[in-house]
Design an enzyme around this catalytic site. Structure first.
Site, PDB file in Angstrom:
ATOM      1  N   LYS A 293      57.352  32.535 -40.903  1.00 10.29           N
ATOM      2  CA  LYS A 293      55.926  32.836 -40.758  1.00 10.29           C
ATOM      3  C   LYS A 293      55.601  34.117 -41.514  1.00 10.29           C
ATOM      4  O   LYS A 293      56.128  35.180 -41.208  1.00 10.29           O
ATOM      5  CB  LYS A 293      55.562  32.984 -39.280  1.00 10.29           C
ATOM      6  CG  LYS A 293      54.093  33.306 -39.063  1.00 10.29           C
ATOM      7  CD  LYS A 293      53.718  33.268 -37.601  1.00 10.29           C
ATOM      8  CE  LYS A 293      52.263  33.671 -37.410  1.00 10.29           C
ATOM      9  NZ  LYS A 293      51.868  33.666 -36.011  1.00 10.29           N
TER      10      LYS A 293
ATOM     11  N   LYS B  87      54.943  28.510 -42.472  1.00  9.74           N
ATOM     12  CA  LYS B  87      53.532  28.817 -42.272  1.00  9.74           C
ATOM     13  C   LYS B  87      53.148  30.069 -43.057  1.00  9.74           C
ATOM     14  O   LYS B  87      53.876  31.060 -42.951  1.00  9.74           O
ATOM     15  CB  LYS B  87      53.301  29.039 -40.776  1.00  9.74           C
ATOM     16  CG  LYS B  87      51.923  29.494 -40.411  1.00  9.74           C
ATOM     17  CD  LYS B  87      51.848  29.802 -38.952  1.00  9.74           C
ATOM     18  CE  LYS B  87      50.477  30.373 -38.666  1.00  9.74           C
ATOM     19  NZ  LYS B  87      50.373  30.914 -37.348  1.00  9.74           N
TER      20      LYS B  87
HETATM   21  C1  PBG Z   1      49.537  33.531 -33.122  1.00 10.99           C
HETATM   22  C2  PBG Z   1      49.166  32.582 -34.184  1.00 10.99           C
HETATM   23  C3  PBG Z   1      48.390  32.800 -35.335  1.00 10.99           C
HETATM   24  C4  PBG Z   1      48.243  31.562 -35.946  1.00 10.99           C
HETATM   25  C5  PBG Z   1      48.953  30.650 -35.176  1.00 10.99           C
HETATM   26  N1  PBG Z   1      49.534  31.302 -34.115  1.00 10.99           N
HETATM   27  C6  PBG Z   1      47.712  34.010 -35.829  1.00 10.99           C
HETATM   28  C7  PBG Z   1      48.481  35.168 -36.283  1.00 10.99           C
HETATM   29  O1  PBG Z   1      49.704  35.184 -36.382  1.00 10.99           O
HETATM   30  O2  PBG Z   1      47.797  36.178 -36.531  1.00 10.99           O
HETATM   31  C8  PBG Z   1      47.435  31.271 -37.184  1.00 10.99           C
HETATM   32  C9  PBG Z   1      47.005  29.861 -37.350  1.00 10.99           C
HETATM   33  C10 PBG Z   1      45.962  29.640 -38.376  1.00 10.99           C
HETATM   34  O3  PBG Z   1      45.550  30.553 -39.127  1.00 10.99           O
HETATM   35  O4  PBG Z   1      45.506  28.497 -38.461  1.00 10.99           O
HETATM   36  N2  PBG Z   1      50.424  34.515 -33.448  1.00 10.99           N
END
Ligand code: PBG
Length: 325
Positions: A192, A245
């Site tokens: 991520k 992601k």
């Molecule tokens: C929570 C989370 C996030 C997303 C999914 N889970 C936001 C972040 O990490 O700030 C983003 C999903 C999206 O942008 O569609 N941590």
């Protein structure tokens, strides 16, 4: 002699026959936002076509997805209160826990996943608890495990830790096993990145950090070897599926992780990827539907088996009318 690849592109039927990648509604996992209340379906400003649902309207949305062939959803909760530790995230009457029970009640076969993270539940908006202004890894693990167990207690099939703390997959696996949830799985947000493409989501989930950013725990977009390391660690710690992601700016990463992983690989087509297509289509600058299908097939071609996408419903409808995608 000229070699003529165009012969294979001459008619639609031929193109269908030689197409290498096929999208299916079964590839999709629909992210959905849920909050307390009744009969609520509030539009999300930065994500046209997406809503914050109350549990009752959420169930109706889930039924529609199920009827259109989308087998799974992932829930994000908007709690009724926030504090420094995010304690509403593991409450038995928490919003996600309530939503899981209602969906499972109506749609027992639908695969219900949950996002496991503290950022929507903490008053400071960071993904873990703070110690001297820094997210403390090991205290956070305990709280994530509590949240994951409570989601499975409520009936979740898979939990999806998105916090990026070190060691969380192993920690959560042990906690689930100890709580009698040996049969429940973990979809790890293994790779991520600290991405600008989460912008619209933070609006939707009210989860923007109140100070600083997430670069101390999410990954540097410039790194690829680190992605392989994160994926390997999570596989060793017991993840059942792993995720990359965002998706679109990281197709090379999807491809490389695919090569080293024996697990199903998911990719998250995130909020910013959705919003930019919607915004450009609204302005008439591109054909939104074609851009959507091209994006999704590209993510699959890169190596993703599953795609978390806000386009799930729209693309499912399109695939139903025109299965060739
Ligand atoms: C929570 C989370 C996030 C997303 C999914 N889970 C936001 C972040 O990490 O700030 C983003 C999903 C999206 O942008 O569609 N941590």
């Amino acid at each position: 002699m000229i070699i003529r690849p165009r012969r294979l592109r001459r008619t639609g039927t031929i193109r269908d026959m030689v197409r290498e990648t096929h999208l299916s509604t079964r590839d999709f996992i629909a992210p959905l936002f849920v909050k307390h209340g009744k009969n609520i379906q509030d539009p999300i400003r930065s994500m046209p076509g997406q809503f914050q649902f109350s549990p009752d309207t959420l169930v109706a949305e889930a039924e529609e997805l199920w009827d259109w062939g989308v087998p799974s959803l992932i829930l994000f909760g908007l709690p009724d209160g926030k504090d420094s530790t995010g304690s509403r995230s593991w409450a038995e009457d928490g919003i996600v826990q309530v939503a899981i029970r209602e969906i499972k009640d109506r749609l027992p076969d639908m695969v219900v996943m949950t996002d496991v993270c503290l950022c929507e539940y903490t008053d400071h908006g960071h993904c873990g608890v703070l110690l001297d202004g820094v997210v403390d890894n090991d205290t956070t693990l305990e709280l994530l495990a509590r949240q994951a167990v409570s989601h499975c207690d409520a009936g979740a099939d898979f939990v999806g830790p998105s916090d990026m703390m070190d060691g969380r997959i192993g920690h959560i696996r042990h906690a689930l096993d100890d709580a009698g949830h040996k049969d429940r799985g973990i979809l790890s947000y293994a790779v991520k990145y600290a991405s600008a493409f989460y912008g619209p989501f933070r609006d939707a989930a009210d989860s923007a950090p109140q100070f600083g950013d997430r670069t101390g725990y999410q990954m540097d977009p410039a790194n690829a070897l680190e992605a392989l390391k994160e994926a390997e660690l999570d596989m060793e710690e017991g993840a059942d599926m792993i995720m990359v992601k965002p998706a679109l700016p990281y197709l090379d990463i999807i491809n490389r992780v695919r090569e080293i992983s024996l697990l199903p690989l998911a990719a998250y087509n995130v909020s910013g990827e959705y919003a930019m297509v919607k915004a450009a289509a609204e302005k008439g600058w591109l054909d939104g539907e074609r851009a959507m299908m091209e994006m999704l097939v590209a993510i699959k071609r890169a190596g993703a088996d599953l795609i978390l996408t806000y386009f799930a419903k729209e693309a499912a409808l399109k695939l139903r009318n025109q299965p060739q995608g």
